[in-house]
Design an enzyme around this catalytic site. Structure first.
Site, short mmCIF file in Angstrom:
data_model
loop_
_atom_site.label_atom_id
_atom_site.label_comp_id
_atom_site.label_asym_id
_atom_site.label_seq_id
_atom_site.Cartn_x
_atom_site.Cartn_y
_atom_site.Cartn_z
N THR A 61 -0.18 32.21 -21.78
CA THR A 61 -0.94 32.27 -20.33
C THR A 61 -0.62 31.21 -19.79
O THR A 61 -1.10 30.04 -20.06
CB THR A 61 -2.54 32.37 -20.84
OG1 THR A 61 -2.69 33.48 -21.65
CG2 THR A 61 -3.38 32.34 -19.60
N LYS A 121 -9.54 26.84 -19.73
CA LYS A 121 -8.33 26.77 -19.21
C LYS A 121 -8.05 28.05 -18.21
O LYS A 121 -7.58 28.00 -17.16
CB LYS A 121 -7.30 26.86 -20.37
CG LYS A 121 -5.64 26.72 -19.80
CD LYS A 121 -5.05 26.98 -20.95
CE LYS A 121 -4.07 28.33 -20.85
NZ LYS A 121 -2.82 28.60 -21.85
N LYS A 135 -3.38 38.67 -15.97
CA LYS A 135 -3.82 38.00 -16.96
C LYS A 135 -5.28 37.26 -16.42
O LYS A 135 -6.50 37.14 -17.07
CB LYS A 135 -3.22 37.16 -17.81
CG LYS A 135 -3.66 36.31 -18.93
CD LYS A 135 -4.12 37.10 -19.83
CE LYS A 135 -4.99 36.21 -21.05
NZ LYS A 135 -5.51 36.79 -22.12
P1 NAD Z 1 -1.59 27.33 -30.27
O1 NAD Z 1 -2.01 25.88 -29.82
O2 NAD Z 1 -2.15 27.77 -31.67
O3 NAD Z 1 0.14 27.45 -30.54
C1 NAD Z 1 0.85 26.77 -29.60
C2 NAD Z 1 2.16 26.23 -30.48
O4 NAD Z 1 2.89 25.85 -29.41
C3 NAD Z 1 1.79 25.19 -31.22
O5 NAD Z 1 2.07 25.57 -32.38
C4 NAD Z 1 2.62 24.09 -30.62
O6 NAD Z 1 2.88 23.13 -31.91
C5 NAD Z 1 3.76 24.73 -30.15
N1 NAD Z 1 4.09 23.90 -29.11
C6 NAD Z 1 3.82 22.97 -28.16
N2 NAD Z 1 4.77 22.55 -27.55
C7 NAD Z 1 5.92 23.03 -28.07
C8 NAD Z 1 7.06 22.78 -27.54
N3 NAD Z 1 7.55 21.71 -26.62
N4 NAD Z 1 8.33 23.23 -28.29
C9 NAD Z 1 8.02 24.39 -29.26
N5 NAD Z 1 6.75 24.45 -29.50
C10 NAD Z 1 5.67 23.80 -28.99
O7 NAD Z 1 -2.14 28.45 -29.12
P2 NAD Z 1 -2.39 29.83 -29.36
O8 NAD Z 1 -3.79 30.25 -29.55
O9 NAD Z 1 -1.27 30.41 -30.09
O10 NAD Z 1 -2.15 30.34 -27.76
C11 NAD Z 1 -0.68 30.36 -27.21
C12 NAD Z 1 -0.87 31.02 -25.86
O11 NAD Z 1 -1.27 32.15 -25.96
C13 NAD Z 1 -1.78 30.09 -25.00
O12 NAD Z 1 -1.13 30.09 -23.69
C14 NAD Z 1 -2.94 30.79 -24.87
O13 NAD Z 1 -3.69 30.70 -23.59
C15 NAD Z 1 -2.51 32.42 -25.06
N6 NAD Z 1 -3.55 33.34 -25.37
C16 NAD Z 1 -4.21 32.89 -26.72
C17 NAD Z 1 -5.26 33.81 -27.22
C18 NAD Z 1 -5.92 33.48 -28.40
O14 NAD Z 1 -6.96 34.22 -28.80
N7 NAD Z 1 -5.65 32.35 -29.38
C19 NAD Z 1 -5.16 34.95 -26.74
C20 NAD Z 1 -4.53 35.40 -25.67
C21 NAD Z 1 -3.63 34.50 -25.34
#
Ligand code: NAD
Length: 641
Positions: free
Chosen positions: A437, A587, A512
């Protein structure tokens, strides 16, 4: 074969079921023999159409022969049933997409497996004695053999009604619901079949059709829509129980005989299927996820025991009807990975996938892709392992040989940075699919860079949370070209239940942030209403019972109730551990306000929701809590605090 007669008369292939003593129930051997005939006649120029009919007075085909499945299942041999269903569904799909007319004459009972062979052809003829039904929930299955496709396409919420109650349809009802095409008096059938065998055009069927005697479903349709429109089985039962009256009590009686887990899965399955991406392959794939697990984890063996073996009609189902956990429904319908149904024509090609960002969401999504047989190379800056995913040393390395690169990252700045490493490493024609997102601007900027390099880009943020990522039930909202979307579609089918192509690059992110702006505002409204109800002395469970089936209902109330111990299980029942963290909601609300400012849109509710979540996360104790923890926040305050 004694149970079947297969012959060619003139240019008509004729298949007659002849097991009348068993109501023409389909055995495994019958299924294989019918498939062989369909295969042989498909390209044979001497056969121009197929006629299917059956001997005996009482049934075209009353279902699959399940006694054998029960015996093998009891011995812990689940593989036999799984193979039976997979082979039967392959035949159902072949009939559905058959290139020549398939004409079926459906007298008496046509149920379950009978629907699978009789109701997918081009001309489905019913008569005075026809009674068509999908009664699978009564034996711990879900409507299958492609029947879920017909139910999902039926008018209004008729599909949910027919699937959960197993109600028998007369000829008129079956035509209304999409199970049949033509009512022809049965006295005319023998001469019509003879005419077809003598080479008459299929138009003779249309000419012989008459208006059917009135059925009962058309008159009940408004009432059915009113009660069966809910999100879950619980919503439907609530609605019926609160209404009283003859229809509600007869319907509840019928549902009381059926497996609650099956009915809950049936409702969920139809919701997932309904929509523009519905295909027979998708319907059968979802049905098979359930039937594959039905013996080991469902109510199937108990259902057969009570109905057919002991005939005590007193099945001991796993759950009470209002208490089917949503996790159990998700578990029954999770993707099967390598065990997924294969229909020959729709065999999937293995792809090389690069996956960047394997956090809470990314890791389970990547695991599901690997389970489905794709080769997944993963990269994350944190030290992460994921089952079946080969971790590599950089984002560029993950992208090197990839046909598709998927990213699931925290924000737009990180997406732009990752894109600058990944895009130069990708082969022309490959797809960059960003599921994070992020702000619309970042999505469009990366799309532009990808296009300039001859690559495809699709922004496809998701809804459904960590549970949806693990269960393969996410909803994707996608922006990009039609070519990009089509290339991503088979992967959406593995990771999710639904994908909507919203428009050009950035449109997915736009959908979204609008969705989450509504979610933030409705969660706050739901929480403050609960807090007000507390102070008015209203019981929280009563509040839920009313609102969840009244005009105040929403996903926040019905599927993710913020009050502990009320409604389906949610983070409120787990001390408000996320779930979906309050800071992530903040966010997303920030992104929607940023977008509103950029295009000069008036969004006062969104702005207030952002301000409240900012206060909660930054000044109160909201960080690290689920976004539904707004309820204890409101409950602890008065007007002046
Ligand atoms: P998260 O923080 O668990 O995962 C993000 C991952 O990206 C981490 O493991 C981090 O180490 C990695 N990362 C950061 N910088 C990086 C880079 N330069 N190269 C490679 N990896 C890198 O977050 P999440 O909960 O998995 O969410 C991910 C996305 O999905 C976000 O944009 C969030 O808004 C969206 N989202 C989350 C949910 C939820 O319920 N958690 C639901 C819908 C959408």
């Amino acid at each position: 074969m004694k149970d079947l007669s297969i012959s060619v008369r003139g240019t008509t292939g004729r298949i007659t079921l002849q097991r009348p003593d068993a109501l023409n129930a389909m055995t495994y051997d019958m299924c294989l023999a019918i498939e062989a005939a369909f295969d042989a006649w498909r390209t044979d120029p001497a056969v121009t159409r197929i006629v299917l009919d059956a001997m005996g007075e009482r049934a075209f085909c009353a279902g699959g022969d399940i006694a054998e499945l029960y015996q093998t299942g009891l011995q812990g041999n689940y593989a036999y049933g799984q193979k039976f269903w997979a082979d039967e569904y392959r035949l159902n799909a072949k009939i559905f997409e058959y290139p020549k007319p398939v004409i079926s004459f459906l007298h008496g009972f046509t149920m379950g497996g009978g629907v699978g062979i009789g109701c997918h052809g081009s001309h489905r003829v019913v008569g005075e004695t026809s009674q068509i039904a999908m009664p699978e929930c009564g034996i711990g299955l879900v409507p299958d053999v492609g029947g879920s496709l017909i139910l999902a396409l039926a008018p209004g919420r008729l599909g949910e009604y027919l699937g959960t109650t197993g109600t028998r349809m007369t000829a008129a009802d079956a035509i209304l619901a999409g199970f049949a095409d033509l009512f022809i008096p049965q006295a005319d059938w023998p001469s019509l079949i003879a005419a077809l065998e003598a080479g008459a055009d299929t138009d003779v069927l249309d000419q012989a059709a008459k208006p059917p005697p009135a059925g009962h479903l058309a008159g009940d349709l408004d009432t059915i829509n009113q009660h069966f429109g809910g999100e879950t089985l619980g919503d439907i039962l609530n609605s019926l129980r609160h209404s009283g009256g003859e229809f509600a009590s007869a319907t509840l009686d019928r549902m009381a005989r059926n497996s609650p887990l099956s009915m809950a899965c049936c409702v969920e399955l139809l919701h997932r299927l309904r929509g523009p991406s519905l295909t027979m392959a998708k319907a059968l794939d979802l049905e098979y996820r359930f039937t594959y697990r039905a013996m080991e984890h469902g109510d199937f063996l108990e259902g057969i025991r009570a109905a057919i073996i002991d005939k005590d009609r007193a099945p001991r189902w796993q759950f009470a009807d209002q208490a089917v956990p949503s996790a159990s429904v998700s578990k029954m319908l999770m993707p099967l990975g390598k065990e997924a149904l294969k229909l020959g024509e729709t065999q999937m090609t293995t792809r090389n996938i690069g996956f960047v960002g394997l956090g809470n969401m990314g890791a389970p999504m990547a695991i599901n892709l690997a389970k489905a047989g794709h080769k997944v190379a993963g990269f994350d800056t944190a030290d992460i392992t994921a089952e079946g995913v080969h971790m590599v040393a950089s984002a560029a390395e993950a992208a090197q040989d990839a046909d598709v690169v998927i990213s699931m990252l925290p924000n737009g700045d990180i997406l732009r940075k990752v894109a600058s490493e990944v895009l130069p490493a990708m082969q022309p024609g490959a797809l960059f699919l960003d599921c994070s997102t992020v702000d619309v601007e970042s999505a469009r900027a990366v799309a532009e860079k990808a296009t300039a390099r001859g690559l495809l880009f699709v922004d496809a943020p998701v809804s459904g949370g960590i549970g949806g990522a693990a269960g393969g039930t996410l909803t994707f909202m996608a922006g990009g070209t039609a070519e990009g979307f089509e290339k991503a579609r088979p992967l959406f089918d593995i990771m999710g239940q639904k994908a909507v192509h919203c428009g050009d690059a950035g449109a997915g992110q736009a959908a979204k942030i609008c969705n989450n702006m509504i979610l933030g505002a409705t969660m706050i409204a739901t929480c403050e209403a609960f807090a007000l109800a507390d102070k008015l002395g209203l019981d929280r469970q009563k509040m839920f019972d009313v609102v969840s089936t009244s005009s105040g209902y929403s996903w926040s109330m019905n599927a993710y109730c913020p009050a502990p111990g009320v409604g389906p299980e949610s983070p409120a029942d787990n001390d408000y551990l996320p779930g979906f963290a309050a800071e992530l909601m903040l966010k997303d609300l920030g992104l929607s306000q940023q977008a509103a400012e950029a295009v000069d849109a008036d969004t006062p509710m969104g702005a207030l929701a952002q301000a409240l979540y900012a206060q909660f996360v930054q000044q109160e104790d909201g960080r690290g809590k689920d976004f539904s923890a707004m309820l204890p926040r409101f409950a602890g305050r008065g007007r002046q605090t």
